[in-house]
Design a protein around this motif. Structure first.
Motif, PDB file in Angstrom:
ATOM      1  N   GLU A  59     -37.891  29.114  31.018  1.00 27.37           N
ATOM      2  CA  GLU A  59     -39.210  29.422  30.474  1.00 27.37           C
ATOM      3  C   GLU A  59     -40.322  29.057  31.452  1.00 27.37           C
ATOM      4  OE1 GLU A  59     -39.203  27.307  26.833  1.00 27.37           O
ATOM      5  OE2 GLU A  59     -37.782  28.655  25.854  1.00 27.37           O
ATOM      6  N   ALA A  60     -40.073  28.086  32.333  1.00 31.81           N
ATOM      7  CA  ALA A  60     -41.074  27.695  33.321  1.00 31.81           C
ATOM      8  C   ALA A  60     -40.899  28.575  34.552  1.00 31.81           C
ATOM      9  CB  ALA A  60     -40.900  26.222  33.692  1.00 31.81           C
ATOM     10  N   LYS A  61     -41.605  29.684  34.601  1.00 32.12           N
ATOM     11  CA  LYS A  61     -41.462  30.651  35.678  1.00 32.12           C
ATOM     12  C   LYS A  61     -41.968  30.053  36.986  1.00 32.12           C
ATOM     13  CE  LYS A  61     -43.850  33.730  33.484  1.00 32.12           C
ATOM     14  NZ  LYS A  61     -44.519  34.995  33.136  1.00 32.12           N
ATOM     15  N   SER A  62     -41.216  30.260  38.060  1.00 33.07           N
ATOM     16  CA  SER A  62     -41.563  29.589  39.311  1.00 33.07           C
ATOM     17  C   SER A  62     -41.270  30.462  40.527  1.00 33.07           C
ATOM     18  CB  SER A  62     -40.812  28.259  39.435  1.00 33.07           C
ATOM     19  OG  SER A  62     -39.413  28.484  39.413  1.00 33.07           O
ATOM     20  N   ILE A  63     -41.978  30.148  41.611  1.00 28.58           N
ATOM     21  CA  ILE A  63     -41.795  30.799  42.911  1.00 28.58           C
ATOM     22  C   ILE A  63     -41.509  29.708  43.937  1.00 28.58           C
ATOM     23  CG2 ILE A  63     -42.926  32.105  44.761  1.00 28.58           C
ATOM     24  CD1 ILE A  63     -44.615  33.459  42.566  1.00 28.58           C
ATOM     25  N   GLY A  64     -40.414  29.849  44.657  1.00 21.67           N
ATOM     26  CA  GLY A  64     -40.101  28.910  45.721  1.00 21.67           C
ATOM     27  C   GLY A  64     -40.696  29.374  47.034  1.00 21.67           C
ATOM     28  N   ILE A  65     -41.317  28.467  47.762  1.00 23.59           N
ATOM     29  CA  ILE A  65     -41.898  28.783  49.072  1.00 23.59           C
ATOM     30  C   ILE A  65     -41.110  28.015  50.133  1.00 23.59           C
ATOM     31  CG2 ILE A  65     -43.958  28.710  50.534  1.00 23.59           C
ATOM     32  CD1 ILE A  65     -45.631  28.707  47.951  1.00 23.59           C
ATOM     33  N   ILE A  66     -40.479  28.738  51.022  1.00 24.88           N
ATOM     34  CA  ILE A  66     -39.740  28.125  52.129  1.00 24.88           C
ATOM     35  C   ILE A  66     -40.614  28.180  53.375  1.00 24.88           C
ATOM     36  CG2 ILE A  66     -37.690  28.245  53.585  1.00 24.88           C
ATOM     37  CD1 ILE A  66     -36.272  29.699  51.283  1.00 24.88           C
ATOM     38  N   TRP A  67     -40.906  27.015  53.923  1.00 19.99           N
ATOM     39  CA  TRP A  67     -41.750  26.960  55.127  1.00 19.99           C
ATOM     40  C   TRP A  67     -41.162  25.889  56.034  1.00 19.99           C
ATOM     41  CZ3 TRP A  67     -47.155  29.018  54.487  1.00 19.99           C
ATOM     42  CH2 TRP A  67     -47.770  29.237  55.727  1.00 19.99           C
ATOM     43  N   HIS A  68     -40.153  26.285  56.814  1.00 18.62           N
ATOM     44  CA  HIS A  68     -39.436  25.332  57.656  1.00 18.62           C
ATOM     45  C   HIS A  68     -40.390  24.682  58.662  1.00 18.62           C
ATOM     46  CE1 HIS A  68     -36.317  23.337  59.723  1.00 18.62           C
ATOM     47  NE2 HIS A  68     -36.158  24.188  60.704  1.00 18.62           N
ATOM     48  N   GLU A  83     -50.225  28.785  45.332  1.00 20.58           N
ATOM     49  CA  GLU A  83     -50.103  28.125  44.028  1.00 20.58           C
ATOM     50  C   GLU A  83     -51.197  28.613  43.082  1.00 20.58           C
ATOM     51  OE1 GLU A  83     -49.693  25.689  40.687  1.00 20.58           O
ATOM     52  OE2 GLU A  83     -48.211  26.234  42.213  1.00 20.58           O
ATOM     53  N   ARG A  84     -52.418  28.717  43.600  1.00 21.25           N
ATOM     54  CA  ARG A  84     -53.538  29.155  42.756  1.00 21.25           C
ATOM     55  C   ARG A  84     -53.325  30.594  42.279  1.00 21.25           C
ATOM     56  NH1 ARG A  84     -58.673  31.340  42.664  1.00 21.25           N
ATOM     57  NH2 ARG A  84     -58.460  32.259  44.736  1.00 21.25           N
ATOM     58  N   GLN A  85     -52.917  31.465  43.197  1.00 18.35           N
ATOM     59  CA  GLN A  85     -52.690  32.868  42.839  1.00 18.35           C
ATOM     60  C   GLN A  85     -51.507  33.004  41.874  1.00 18.35           C
ATOM     61  OE1 GLN A  85     -54.545  35.451  43.697  1.00 18.35           O
ATOM     62  NE2 GLN A  85     -55.856  34.533  45.264  1.00 18.35           N
ATOM     63  N   ALA A  86     -50.446  32.226  42.115  1.00 12.33           N
ATOM     64  CA  ALA A  86     -49.282  32.286  41.232  1.00 12.33           C
ATOM     65  C   ALA A  86     -49.616  31.754  39.846  1.00 12.33           C
ATOM     66  CB  ALA A  86     -48.123  31.495  41.845  1.00 12.33           C
ATOM     67  N   ASN A  87     -50.373  30.656  39.799  1.00 11.13           N
ATOM     68  CA  ASN A  87     -50.744  30.058  38.530  1.00 11.13           C
ATOM     69  C   ASN A  87     -51.542  31.032  37.666  1.00 11.13           C
ATOM     70  OD1 ASN A  87     -52.834  27.939  36.941  1.00 11.13           O
ATOM     71  ND2 ASN A  87     -50.690  27.312  37.046  1.00 11.13           N
ATOM     72  N   ALA A  88     -52.369  31.840  38.309  1.00 14.01           N
ATOM     73  CA  ALA A  88     -53.151  32.839  37.572  1.00 14.01           C
ATOM     74  C   ALA A  88     -52.256  33.904  36.958  1.00 14.01           C
ATOM     75  CB  ALA A  88     -54.177  33.494  38.506  1.00 14.01           C
ATOM     76  N   GLY A  90     -49.221  33.050  35.722  1.00 14.97           N
ATOM     77  CA  GLY A  90     -48.283  32.362  34.837  1.00 14.97           C
ATOM     78  C   GLY A  90     -47.100  31.730  35.536  1.00 14.97           C
ATOM     79  N   TYR A  91     -47.167  31.562  36.856  1.00 12.72           N
ATOM     80  CA  TYR A  91     -46.079  30.960  37.626  1.00 12.72           C
ATOM     81  C   TYR A  91     -46.561  29.670  38.277  1.00 12.72           C
ATOM     82  CZ  TYR A  91     -43.222  35.226  37.416  1.00 12.72           C
ATOM     83  OH  TYR A  91     -42.464  36.288  36.986  1.00 12.72           O
ATOM     84  N   SER A  92     -45.618  28.783  38.539  1.00 12.65           N
ATOM     85  CA  SER A  92     -45.884  27.617  39.375  1.00 12.65           C
ATOM     86  C   SER A  92     -45.114  27.789  40.679  1.00 12.65           C
ATOM     87  CB  SER A  92     -45.445  26.331  38.667  1.00 12.65           C
ATOM     88  OG  SER A  92     -44.060  26.389  38.354  1.00 12.65           O
ATOM     89  N   THR A  93     -45.413  26.949  41.672  1.00 10.19           N
ATOM     90  CA  THR A  93     -44.723  27.067  42.956  1.00 10.19           C
ATOM     91  C   THR A  93     -44.059  25.755  43.329  1.00 10.19           C
ATOM     92  OG1 THR A  93     -46.709  26.471  44.224  1.00 10.19           O
ATOM     93  CG2 THR A  93     -46.325  28.815  43.808  1.00 10.19           C
TER      94      THR A  93
END
Length: 328
Positions: A59-68, A83-88, A90-93
């Motif tokens: 239920e907690a929709k999320s986006i993973g950001i890989i930045w080696h 994070e700000r754009q994703a949160n708008a 309904g996602y967290s990062t």
């Protein structure tokens, strides 16, 4: 490995209903419970992760950001803006600076919905990375120029950004420019600008750097101690990292911008207004626009008639400030 998302989709019920059925909680009809348990068995569902926890994760929709090896101010600004754009939406990062293979496996275990990976065009995926990619069911976005099958791609026109910086200096009247940076597409953009605007080209004006090697101060001193008719009147620095070393050099030797030469820097972040006594002219992508474009590629369906996996380019912008003036 099957998850309660898969079971809910197959049974055509909600995640909460699946969770209650698997945990033998009230609120689920007998027939529905039996059907859910049968589907779970058919899908080889593992109870190693409690269903309640899986339901919360799903239920907690999320986006993973890989930045080696994420470093520098641009990294922080970009992650914050994504994070700000994703949160708008309904996602967290979640952000990982581990190598892409480990980060991808970690995000896959934590069941993130989609992944954006920052990798340069020279990056090549490992076999383990590709194996995890085959199992991952969400959308994948390659940021920064790398290409990966069945993934969205968002490249940055770095070559065009530096070219625009050269054009800006040429329009101010500069004819003798120097480049400080690595041998990448940015140097190609610099060279194209020199040729297209018919500026003076001297091989010694290309000062190549290596972040693992000492900064080439002697090369720069040689350039700046040339007769006035030969020395460069403007510098183009290819990154924030090289800028800091260049600023250390000019302070050490008493040079001033723009009194002694104009300066253009790649990386359009607001701190460039405060690095020196004068705000710096910058080229590069707008962070807010870049993050919005990235999140849009991950979450929006492709327009009708377009390929499912899209290939987009983020344009750069030039912000002219007090570090660039006409030559004396």
């Amino acid at each position: 490995m099957a998850t309660i998302k898969d079971i809910a989709q197959a049974a055509k019920v909600t995640l909460g209903t699946v969770s209650r059925a698997l945990n033998n909680e009230p609120g689920v009809g007998d027939k529905t419970r039996e059907r859910i348990l049968q589907i779970a068995k058919e899908l080889n569902y593992s109870r190693s992760v409690p269903a309640k926890k899986q339901a919360l994760q799903a239920e907690a929709k999320s986006i993973g950001i890989i930045w080696h090896r994420g470093n520098g101010l641009f990294f922080g600004h970009m992650c914050n803006e994504m994070e700000r754009q994703a949160n708008a939406r309904g996602y967290s990062t979640l952000v990982s600076i581990a190598n892409p293979e480990k980060a991808f496996q970690l995000f896959h275990r934590h069941q993130v919905d989609h992944i954006a990976s920052w990798c340069l065009p020279t990056w090549t995926p490992t076999y383990a990375f590709l194996q995890t990619k085959e199992q991952f069911k969400g959308n994948m976005l390659m940021l920064g120029g790398a290409l990966l099958d069945r993934s969205h791609r968002l490249t940055i026109d770095r070559k065009g950004a530096i070219y625009e910086g050269v054009q800006h200096l040429a329009e101010l009247g500069h004819t003798r420019l120097a480049f400080v940076g690595a041998e990448t597409e940015k140097l190609i953009g610099f060279t194209m600008g020199i040729l297209d605007f018919q500026l003076h080209y001297r091989p010694e004006s290309i000062v190549l750097t290596d972040r693992l090697a000492p900064f080439p101060e002697e090369r720069l001193l040689h350039l700046l101690r040339q007769p006035e008719a030969s020395r460069p009147t403007a510098f183009v620095v290819d990154s924030q990292g090289n800028l800091y070393r260049f600023v250390h050099f000019i302070r050490k030797h008493g040079y001033r911008v723009p009194d002694d030469f104009s300066l253009v820097v790649y990386d359009a972040i607001y701190e460039m207004e405060f690095v020196l006594d004068v705000p710096l002219t910058t080229v590069g992508p707008n962070v807010e626009s870049l993050a919005k474009q990235a999140i849009g590629l991950l979450l929006d369906d492709a327009p009708a008639g377009e390929e499912q996996w899209r290939n987009a380019t983020a344009e750069s912008e030039l912000i002219a400030r007090a570090s660039t003036v006409s030559p004396k």
